[in-house]
Write a protein that holds these residues in place. Structure first.
Motif, PDB file in Angstrom:
ATOM      1  N   LEU A 136      25.318 -26.696  -0.150  1.00 61.64           N
ATOM      2  CA  LEU A 136      24.910 -25.889   0.999  1.00 61.64           C
ATOM      3  C   LEU A 136      25.023 -26.686   2.288  1.00 61.64           C
ATOM      4  O   LEU A 136      25.524 -26.183   3.303  1.00 61.64           O
ATOM      5  CB  LEU A 136      23.474 -25.392   0.787  1.00 61.64           C
ATOM      6  N   ASN A 147      28.345 -26.813   3.627  1.00 61.39           N
ATOM      7  CA  ASN A 147      28.886 -25.479   3.941  1.00 61.39           C
ATOM      8  C   ASN A 147      29.812 -24.956   2.846  1.00 61.39           C
ATOM      9  O   ASN A 147      30.685 -24.125   3.103  1.00 61.39           O
ATOM     10  CB  ASN A 147      29.619 -25.481   5.291  1.00 61.39           C
ATOM     11  N   HIS A 165      29.373 -22.702   0.437  1.00 62.10           N
ATOM     12  CA  HIS A 165      28.371 -21.724   0.036  1.00 62.10           C
ATOM     13  C   HIS A 165      28.674 -21.112  -1.330  1.00 62.10           C
ATOM     14  O   HIS A 165      27.754 -20.875  -2.130  1.00 62.10           O
ATOM     15  CB  HIS A 165      28.262 -20.632   1.105  1.00 62.10           C
ATOM     16  N   LYS A 184      20.262 -18.581   1.640  1.00 57.46           N
ATOM     17  CA  LYS A 184      21.074 -19.147   2.727  1.00 57.46           C
ATOM     18  C   LYS A 184      22.564 -19.022   2.423  1.00 57.46           C
ATOM     19  O   LYS A 184      23.373 -18.766   3.319  1.00 57.46           O
ATOM     20  CB  LYS A 184      20.688 -20.606   2.947  1.00 57.46           C
ATOM     21  N   SER A 185      22.946 -19.187   1.163  1.00 61.14           N
ATOM     22  CA  SER A 185      24.365 -19.094   0.791  1.00 61.14           C
ATOM     23  C   SER A 185      24.866 -17.663   0.938  1.00 61.14           C
ATOM     24  O   SER A 185      25.935 -17.423   1.515  1.00 61.14           O
ATOM     25  CB  SER A 185      24.562 -19.583  -0.646  1.00 61.14           C
ATOM     26  N   ALA A 220      25.171 -16.792   4.618  1.00 64.25           N
ATOM     27  CA  ALA A 220      26.356 -17.382   5.252  1.00 64.25           C
ATOM     28  C   ALA A 220      27.632 -16.656   4.837  1.00 64.25           C
ATOM     29  O   ALA A 220      28.584 -16.556   5.625  1.00 64.25           O
ATOM     30  CB  ALA A 220      26.460 -18.861   4.887  1.00 64.25           C
TER      31      ALA A 220
END
Length: 608
Positions: A196, A199, A201, A233-234, A237
């Motif tokens: 994470l 980035n 994801h 959060k993944s 995104a």
């Protein structure tokens, strides 16, 4: 992340059997068990209040130590890192006094987490490393796994992703081997967290989702929120807001009743605030941010400047630009004050260290001038003693090594004799004895053929005697001996043998023992080929290339080998060949293809 609570409590019960702790019916001890249950269930306020009440009862030192440890964990989960450090330090001093290793290891992890969330990375790493060394010394695999998980998080937050991933994968394997479900899942969450922060994801989701059902079945709220934070959060995104909404519902149920200043809750609230902003639900986003700021909660994961910047962005989206500018200025002011505080602290520490160093240098210079001559004499004596000691040790080691080499050589010689005796016994039993018996029977019926058969027996015995005579490799080389052997076999047996020897190789450079063992292997494998193979030509090759000496003996597969009974596959022949190969550290392989039996010996030549 703490250890599995039932195991921790079992260890505590054993420790509490000392004279200071009377029985598990002790009210303070019972309250300790309840504190641990409340902590695991997420009721941090209840756990803190109950721990303080139990401590007021003046419990036995062991119970007091673990109550303080649980209180420190509670304070960490509530985001009160400075308070947690103070409580943990007091508990650690008590654990040292009691020689309670489990408590010390647990507190090392708690202090490390608190220091990390306060931004004191070096102090956290010191706690983790010293705890790991203690766990290794005490062979405590469970706390070693736990502390390695903590190191993973620290490296990840420091953007040292390669080291973090290495520790996480190593910890996951160790936890799996130890059947420690909590730490294994925590290590998997750390792997997802590393992806994470990079980035990556989708990689984070691929790491987390296969374990999600197991996480829910465990029911440990802190671990569940850790997984949910990374998953939410993944998905956010990647723009999959339907999945975000699905998992957010589960997160709301888990957070119900938990303190807002819990680190896991803060991570979910941050995702929730960000999601509200993406959905243009700015009023709800602003209310949520204000509630977090009003709680006074902040740590490394949710610093004050971050919350102020998030609020400024929200106000800007609501076209309240003047207020947005004011909060952005406050965020920069907070950030500048934090940096200035760090700089002043570093400068203060540097000044103290510099003045101390000046004083130490002055004292060292004074002592050096007064004691220089005495030190020179002392060092000279020490150097002579050390030199004599080193020489003595080297001579002793050389003597021991020589004795071991001699012993090994004698043992190898004895093993060789035993192997040769086994082979000779088989040759005499299967060959000479049977031939003599056949000749005896033929004498009574066919004396002419018996006489011819007796000549064959004579040649076989003569050939066996030639094979038993070891060549002297001090005067001849392996290639010469092999050529002579092949010539003798061809003459006596009338067998067609194709011999290929690499003439470019310096055969005199081959060690005598190696040459001897290779020669015996060629003898044995050739005899096997003549006895068990068909009547086609036998191919023998000795070649040297790429730093390896390769010896190959190939022959056609005869009828006696068609049913898998070739002597090189098992029995005395195979044992003898393998033992000889092992003595010179060579690799021996046997294969069959295209009706050909092939024995290959590969010996690594030493480079000078």
């Amino acid at each position: 992340m703490r250890k599995i609570l039932p195991l921790l409590l079992a260890l505590l019960m054993l420790a509490c059997n000392r004279t200071e702790h009377k029985s598990v019916s002790d009210p303070a001890y019972s309250m300790l068990e309840r504190v641990a249950e409340l902590n695991a269930g997420g009721d941090k306020q209840g756990a803190l209040a109950l721990a303080d009440s139990a401590l007021l009862m003046h419990p036995a030192d062991t119970t007091r130590c673990w109550l303080l440890s649980e209180k420190a964990v509670t304070l960490v989960d509530m985001g009160r890192m400075a308070d947690a450090v103070g409580v943990a330090q007091g508990a650690y001093r008590l654990a040292e006094k009691l020689h309670d290793v489990d408590a010390m290891l647990n507190l090392r992890g708690t202090m490390g987490i608190a220091y990390r969330r306060l931004g004191k990375t070096d102090s956290a790493l010191v706690q983790y490393k010293e705890g790991i060394q203690m766990a290794l010394a005490k062979h405590n695999a469970e706390y070693e796994i736990y502390l390695n998980n903590c190191v993973t998080v620290l490296y990840s937050e420091s953007n040292r992703f390669a080291e973090a991933l290495h520790y996480a994968e190593k910890t996951e394997k160790a936890a799996f081997a130890a059947n420690d479900t909590i730490q294994r899942l925590s290590a998997r969450a750390n792997i997802g967290g590393i992806y994470l922060r990079q980035n990556r994801h989708q990689a984070a989701l691929d790491a987390m989702l296969p374990c999600w059902q197991e996480v829910k079945s465990v029911g440990y709220n802190v671990l569940t929120l850790k997984f949910l934070s990374i998953i939410l959060k993944s998905y956010s995104a990647l723009g999959d807001y339907q999945a975000v909404a699905q998992y957010m519902q589960y997160a709301d149920r888990v957070m119900d009743g938990m303190a807002v200043n819990s680190n896991g809750v803060l991570g979910i609230l941050e995702v929730k605030a960000s999601l509200l902003g993406k959905q243009h639900r700015y009023a709800e986003q602003l209310a949520l941010i204000d509630s977090i700021i009003a709680s006074g909660t902040h740590n490394q994961a949710m610093p004050p400047d971050k919350m102020l910047r998030m609020k400024a962005q929200c106000l800007e989206n609501m076209n309240r630009n003047a207020e947005a500018l004011a909060f952005m200025n406050r965020a920069y002011a907070v950030l500048d004050s934090v940096k200035q505080s760090d700089i002043e602290k570093s400068m203060s520490e540097f000044t103290v260290k510099y003045k101390t160093l000046e004083t130490e240098m002055a004292l060292a210079e004074s002592k050096r001038e007064t004691a220089e001559k005495a030190n020179q004499v002392l060092w000279l004596v020490v150097a002579v003693v050390l030199l004599l000691g080193v020489v003595g040790i080297m001579l002793y080691r050389r003597r021991i090594a020589a004795q071991r080499a001699l012993l090994h050589e004698k043992q190898s010689y004895i093993d060789g004799l035993e192997s040769e005796r086994e082979r000779i016994a088989k040759e005499l039993h299967d060959g000479v004895c049977n031939d003599i018996l056949a000749t005896k029977l033929m004498l009574a019926t066919d004396s002419i053929h018996a006489e011819q058969y007796l000549d064959d027996v004579w040649r076989n015995v003569r050939q066996l005697s030639h094979e038993l005579m070891p060549p002297c490799f001090a005067t001849v080389t392996l290639d010469t001996v092999v050529r002579s052997y092949v010539a003798a076999i061809s003459k006596n047996g009338g067998r067609d043998i194709s011999l290929k020897i690499d003439t470019a190789f310096d055969w005199s450079s081959l060690p005598r023992q190696v040459a001897y063992e290779i020669y015996r292997i060629i003898q044995e494998s050739t005899a096997n080929a003549m006895k068990y193979g068909d009547h086609s030509a036998i191919d023998i090759s000795l070649t040297a290339s790429d730093g390896n000496l390769c010896v190959c003996v190939a022959n056609g597969i005869g009828a006696s080998s068609a049913d898998g009974r070739h002597t090189s596959d098992h029995g005395i022949g195979q044992q003898t060949l393998q033992k000889r190969a092992d003595r010179i550290c060579a690799k021996l392989t046997v294969s069959e293809a295209d009706m050909r039996h092939r024995l290959t010996l590969t010996y690594r030549l030493t480079t000078t």
